[in-house]
Scaffold this active site. Structure first.
Site, mmCIF file in Angstrom:
data_model
loop_
_atom_site.group_PDB
_atom_site.id
_atom_site.type_symbol
_atom_site.label_atom_id
_atom_site.label_comp_id
_atom_site.label_asym_id
_atom_site.label_seq_id
_atom_site.Cartn_x
_atom_site.Cartn_y
_atom_site.Cartn_z
ATOM 1 C CB CYS A 2 -0.905 0.005 1.224
ATOM 2 S SG CYS A 2 -1.998 -1.428 1.351
ATOM 3 N NE ARG A 48 -7.504 -2.572 2.171
ATOM 4 C CZ ARG A 48 -8.590 -3.272 2.422
ATOM 5 N NH1 ARG A 48 -9.747 -2.891 1.889
ATOM 6 N NH2 ARG A 48 -8.549 -4.347 3.199
ATOM 7 C CG LEU A 49 -2.147 -4.889 -3.046
ATOM 8 C CD1 LEU A 49 -2.650 -4.782 -4.484
ATOM 9 C CD2 LEU A 49 -0.711 -5.394 -3.025
ATOM 10 C CB ILE A 52 -6.009 -8.949 5.767
ATOM 11 C CG1 ILE A 52 -4.622 -9.592 5.743
ATOM 12 C CG2 ILE A 52 -6.852 -9.513 6.901
ATOM 13 C CD1 ILE A 52 -4.627 -11.086 5.652
ATOM 14 N N GLY A 74 1.680 -2.453 4.642
ATOM 15 C CA GLY A 74 2.355 -3.671 5.051
ATOM 16 C C GLY A 74 1.381 -4.745 5.466
ATOM 17 C CD GLU A 75 0.019 -10.124 5.179
ATOM 18 O OE1 GLU A 75 -0.691 -11.112 5.439
ATOM 19 O OE2 GLU A 75 0.658 -10.000 4.120
ATOM 20 C CG ASP A 98 -3.210 -6.549 8.418
ATOM 21 O OD1 ASP A 98 -4.051 -5.958 7.724
ATOM 22 O OD2 ASP A 98 -2.065 -6.826 7.997
ATOM 23 N N GLY A 365 12.629 -15.387 -1.455
ATOM 24 C CA GLY A 365 13.829 -15.586 -0.646
ATOM 25 C C GLY A 365 14.618 -14.313 -0.469
#
Length: 405
Positions: A2, A48-49, A52, A74-75, A98, A365
């Site tokens: 976001c 916003r993306l 959740i 973020g998340e 979240d 990774g």
């Protein structure tokens, strides 16, 4: 991801229209929704993306009496655990996203909130009762947050290009920080490549009110010394603990209300993450990779070996030197910093293809070399520290040659 943007000015109320322009500059970070909230001396913006609770969770998000507002990028991976704690304390939630954990978490724990968060994040939180802005960034600085002070006005945003929407400022490169980039591959903590723009340091908070600013670090790396008698150097025990922590981390990141895929480059890091995802319960894991025309860089054989071993549904795309050259300028535009190598460009092109395939979230990774000291740059730094301690050593002349044969 976001986008966060906003202005704070205790002398003259900031313009919501300017913050709206800042948000529009971040549209590529979040195409699922936009919002601007004016709170007197503070104006918060967000793009916003949705990952959740996609149908709820519009931002900026406030609490029940509109005394706390947050714009968050973020998340929070432990949001379910924190939600249960807050429900037990009597807090009432209106969504399942979240973001709302931040609002009620601040009500419950105040400035200690970031210490409880497990995730990647940058957020701006306005406390109307205290007339105070709190900015915070995740422990290792995965999510960016840039600041620019113009007299009494403070601008903050996920990218510098949003700060460029502030009237009367034209971005200029900072020669000192460019020297840092060409020496250490990136700006030093707290710096940005642009004059007058600073970056909130990883694992840090900044509180701003009418009395001034207060910054503090809530988390930092801690490495026990080898001579510490309390340190357990049993290699098998350390490896087992690392595996357990990695598995728990991957399991948390699989929590989402949208499909989650994984990159599979053919290397050790992405292979380990994908294997842990399969072991953790991702039954139908979709994996994605990039192939190169140059056989020196192509890892297609390793990718296919991993696909067979893990039983993934896999998709790959070819990337030529021409593709990289054509997309390089766009990659620099997104990075907002000089790029010393072209590796980020194929990663950007892969992300574009994965998004077109319908995925917003992938496991990668990325970051393993930084955390585990995998790059030659870290070896070189250690060699240079050794040479600085032992200027008369006969090894000085040959050490760098041994490091880079």
């Amino acid at each position: 991801m976001c986008g966060v943007a906003g202005l704070l000015d205790f002398r003259q109320a900031p313009s919501a229209e300017v913050v709206g322009a800042m948000v529009r500059a971040l549209h590529h970070r979040g195409p699922d929704g936009r919002g601007v909230r004016a709170c007197g001396p503070a104006v918060l913006g967000h793009t916003r993306l949705a990952v959740i609770d996609p149908n709820a969770g519009a931002q900026p998000m406030g609490n029940e009496d509109a005394s706390v507002w947050v714009s968050f990028n973020g998340e929070i991976y432990n949001h379910a655990e924190l939600r249960r704690q807050l429900l037990a304390l009597g807090h009432v939630f209106a969504t399942h996203c979240d973001t709302e954990v931040l609002v009620h978490g601040y009500e419950a724990w105040g400035d200690a909130l970031p210490e409880r968060l497990d995730g990647q994040f940058a957020f701006a939180l306005w406390d109307a009762r205290r007339r105070r802005l709190l900015l915070s960034r995740d422990r290792t600085g995965i999510r960016p947050l840039f600041l620019r002070r113009d007299g009494s006005r403070l601008g903050f945003a996920s990218e510098v290009k949003a700060l460029a929407a502030m009237p009367g400022w034209s971005p200029r490169l900072d020669p000192q920080v460019l020297a840092e980039v060409f020496t250490t591959w990136g700006p030093l903590a707290g710096h940005s490549p642009f004059e007058g723009v600073r970056s909130l340091e990883p694992g840090s908070c900044l509180a701003v009110d009418e009395q001034g600013e207060r910054a503090w670090r809530y988390w930092d790396w801690s490495f026990p010394r080898r001579e510490d008698p309390a340190r357990d150097f049993d290699a098998d025990a350390c490896a087992q603990e690392l595996l357990q922590r990695l598995q728990a981390s991957v399991d948390q990141r699989l929590r989402a209300d949208v499909p989650v895929g994984a990159y599979l480059s053919g290397g050790l890091d992405s292979a380990a993450v994908a294997a842990l995802a399969r072991r953790g319960g991702a039954r139908h894991l979709r994996t994605f990779s990039i192939r190169f025309d140059d056989p020196e860089f192509d890892e297609g054989e390793q990718q296919q070996q991993l696909v067979r071993e893990l039983g993934c549904e896999h998709e790959s795309w070819r990337c030529s030197d021409r593709d990289i050259a054509q997309a390089f300028a766009q990659a620099v535009w997104h990075a907002e910093a000089p790029m010393l190598r072209t590796a980020p460009v194929p990663l950007m092109l892969l992300a574009r293809q994965v998004h077109a395939a319908g995925f917003k979230v992938v496991l990668t990774g990325e970051g393993a070399d930084e955390v585990l000291g995998g790059y030659d740059l870290f070896k070189e730094a250690r060699v240079r520290r050794f040479m600085a301690r032992a200027p008369q050593s006969a090894w000085r002349a040959s050490l760098l040659g041994r490091l880079y044969p």
